[in-house]
Scaffold this motif. Sequence first.
Motif, PDB file in Angstrom:
ATOM      1  N   MET A   1       0.830  -1.093   0.036  1.00  0.00           N
ATOM      2  CA  MET A   1      -0.095  -0.077   0.044  1.00  0.00           C
ATOM      3  C   MET A   1       0.969   1.381   0.113  1.00  0.00           C
ATOM      4  SD  MET A   1      -2.627  -0.921   2.887  1.00  0.00           S
ATOM      5  CE  MET A   1      -3.381  -2.888   3.124  1.00  0.00           C
ATOM      6  N   LYS A   2       0.677   2.069  -0.852  1.00  0.00           N
ATOM      7  CA  LYS A   2       1.535   3.418  -0.893  1.00  0.00           C
ATOM      8  C   LYS A   2       0.898   4.245  -0.004  1.00  0.00           C
ATOM      9  CE  LYS A   2       2.792   6.924  -4.244  1.00  0.00           C
ATOM     10  NZ  LYS A   2       2.484   7.666  -5.549  1.00  0.00           N
ATOM     11  N   LYS A 274     -13.211   4.994  -6.391  1.00  0.00           N
ATOM     12  CA  LYS A 274     -13.464   3.978  -7.429  1.00  0.00           C
ATOM     13  C   LYS A 274     -14.065   2.831  -7.172  1.00  0.00           C
ATOM     14  CE  LYS A 274      -9.186   1.838  -5.022  1.00  0.00           C
ATOM     15  NZ  LYS A 274      -7.883   1.260  -5.109  1.00  0.00           N
ATOM     16  N   ASP A 276     -14.038  -0.154  -6.122  1.00  0.00           N
ATOM     17  CA  ASP A 276     -13.939  -1.101  -5.146  1.00  0.00           C
ATOM     18  C   ASP A 276     -14.538  -1.189  -3.747  1.00  0.00           C
ATOM     19  OD1 ASP A 276     -11.596  -0.732  -6.938  1.00  0.00           O
ATOM     20  OD2 ASP A 276     -10.160  -1.777  -5.321  1.00  0.00           O
ATOM     21  N   HIS A 297     -16.693  -2.221   2.965  1.00  0.00           N
ATOM     22  CA  HIS A 297     -15.564  -3.010   2.177  1.00  0.00           C
ATOM     23  C   HIS A 297     -15.213  -4.370   3.099  1.00  0.00           C
ATOM     24  CE1 HIS A 297     -11.827  -4.076   0.766  1.00  0.00           C
ATOM     25  NE2 HIS A 297     -12.099  -3.298  -0.647  1.00  0.00           N
ATOM     26  N   ASN A 368      -8.622   5.920  -2.699  1.00  0.00           N
ATOM     27  CA  ASN A 368      -8.390   5.299  -4.090  1.00  0.00           C
ATOM     28  C   ASN A 368      -6.891   4.853  -4.207  1.00  0.00           C
ATOM     29  OD1 ASN A 368     -10.941   5.888  -5.121  1.00  0.00           O
ATOM     30  ND2 ASN A 368     -10.295   7.756  -6.068  1.00  0.00           N
ATOM     31  N   GLN A 369      -5.863   5.170  -3.255  1.00  0.00           N
ATOM     32  CA  GLN A 369      -4.787   4.258  -3.066  1.00  0.00           C
ATOM     33  C   GLN A 369      -4.784   2.916  -2.553  1.00  0.00           C
ATOM     34  OE1 GLN A 369      -1.879   7.173  -1.618  1.00  0.00           O
ATOM     35  NE2 GLN A 369      -2.526   8.623  -3.141  1.00  0.00           N
ATOM     36  N   PHE A 370      -5.766   2.791  -1.733  1.00  0.00           N
ATOM     37  CA  PHE A 370      -5.811   1.535  -1.250  1.00  0.00           C
ATOM     38  C   PHE A 370      -6.176   0.284  -2.083  1.00  0.00           C
ATOM     39  CE2 PHE A 370      -8.069  -1.987   1.125  1.00  0.00           C
ATOM     40  CZ  PHE A 370      -7.307  -2.319   2.164  1.00  0.00           C
ATOM     41  N   LYS A 371      -5.104  -0.773  -1.632  1.00  0.00           N
ATOM     42  CA  LYS A 371      -5.272  -1.810  -2.480  1.00  0.00           C
ATOM     43  C   LYS A 371      -5.111  -3.218  -1.655  1.00  0.00           C
ATOM     44  CE  LYS A 371      -2.382   0.319  -6.124  1.00  0.00           C
ATOM     45  NZ  LYS A 371      -1.234   0.287  -7.145  1.00  0.00           N
TER      46      LYS A 371
END
Length: 371
Positions: A1-2, A274, A276, A297, A368-371
């Motif tokens: 995660m960035k 996004k 997700d 989520h 939106n950076q969460f992966k």
Amino acid sequence: MKRTTYSTDMIIEYENLFKVNQPYFDRFKKGFNEILKSGWFILGEHVKKFESDFADYCGVNYCGGVASGLDALILSLRVLEMETGAEVIVPSNTYIATILSIIHSGYRPVLVEPDINSYNIDPSLIEPAITERTRAVLVVHLYGKPCDMDPIMDICKRHNLYLIEDCAQAHGAKYKGQKVGSFGDLAAFSFYPTKNLGCLGDGGAVTTNNIGYHKKVQALRNYGSNKKYYNNQIGFNSRLDEIQAAFLSIKLKELDRINRHKRKLASLYMENLKEDFILPVIHREYLDVFHIFNIRHERRDEIREFLLKNDVRTEVHYPVPPHRQEALSQLSHLRLPVSEEIHQTTISLPVSMSHTPGEIMRVVEVLNQFK
């Protein structure tokens, strides 16, 4: 995660009640000084004015100010004078206060699952839950989204059931152009400080179009008395005080603007997050007021930690469903998978009058950076 790094003075709080109320400070002080000089602190002209103005705002005939949202629910149920043990149908994923009000009133809560899309009670599940002991349906306009009232009202009419609305999170919300709090036999509001219309302490109100119910609320909130020192019934001490009523009258004039602001912030989430995340479902005929903007989520806790590390604070409304609360162990045998799924996956994002569109876009950027 960035990880996106922001300076410590850029922390986005979930809520900041100082900032929310700061625009009203001068008017609050003026109102407070007027009350201080008057020497009248309980059930005076400020309460009467707020009750009249809030009734007009909701599109009903009567409003009675009480001490809290829970008291508003309890008094709404008590004025109906149903027999002890009567069943009240209620959504299974509501805040525990809704269910506590039923128990405190001597009735039995019958939990019905919500619609997974709206998080409000599923009208199609109400009728199967009705028994010979059912006397009322208590709906909750959760997060500021109106319930689907047409089928609910039809069921109540066909089965001769009372209808009560829990509007604690939905001040100013509309269903097909009509404001919540005007559909049921009675409706309960909370003015807890974080609400869209919040005072500087606890407060609540009961709205109705029935003069008989209104007079009963007025008596019950004041020791069961309509005339000083003469008590006709077993009542409570549950009165909205003059100071909070004065503050609420000031903020009521701004409520539509508050709701527009929160709706604007919600639209930024809706348009920019996004795919997700499971976002609120928007209905064209509903006016949501977004007391809470929730997403869902399956990795909810990881997302909250990720946001916190990136200086964004969130909440969970609510982490434990009512039937899993220790205080309601009598309901622990129930299997309510939809409610449990909601409680396990929901996250509440910042959506306050203290937030700017720029701050919401920062939350979006981090999410939106969460992966």
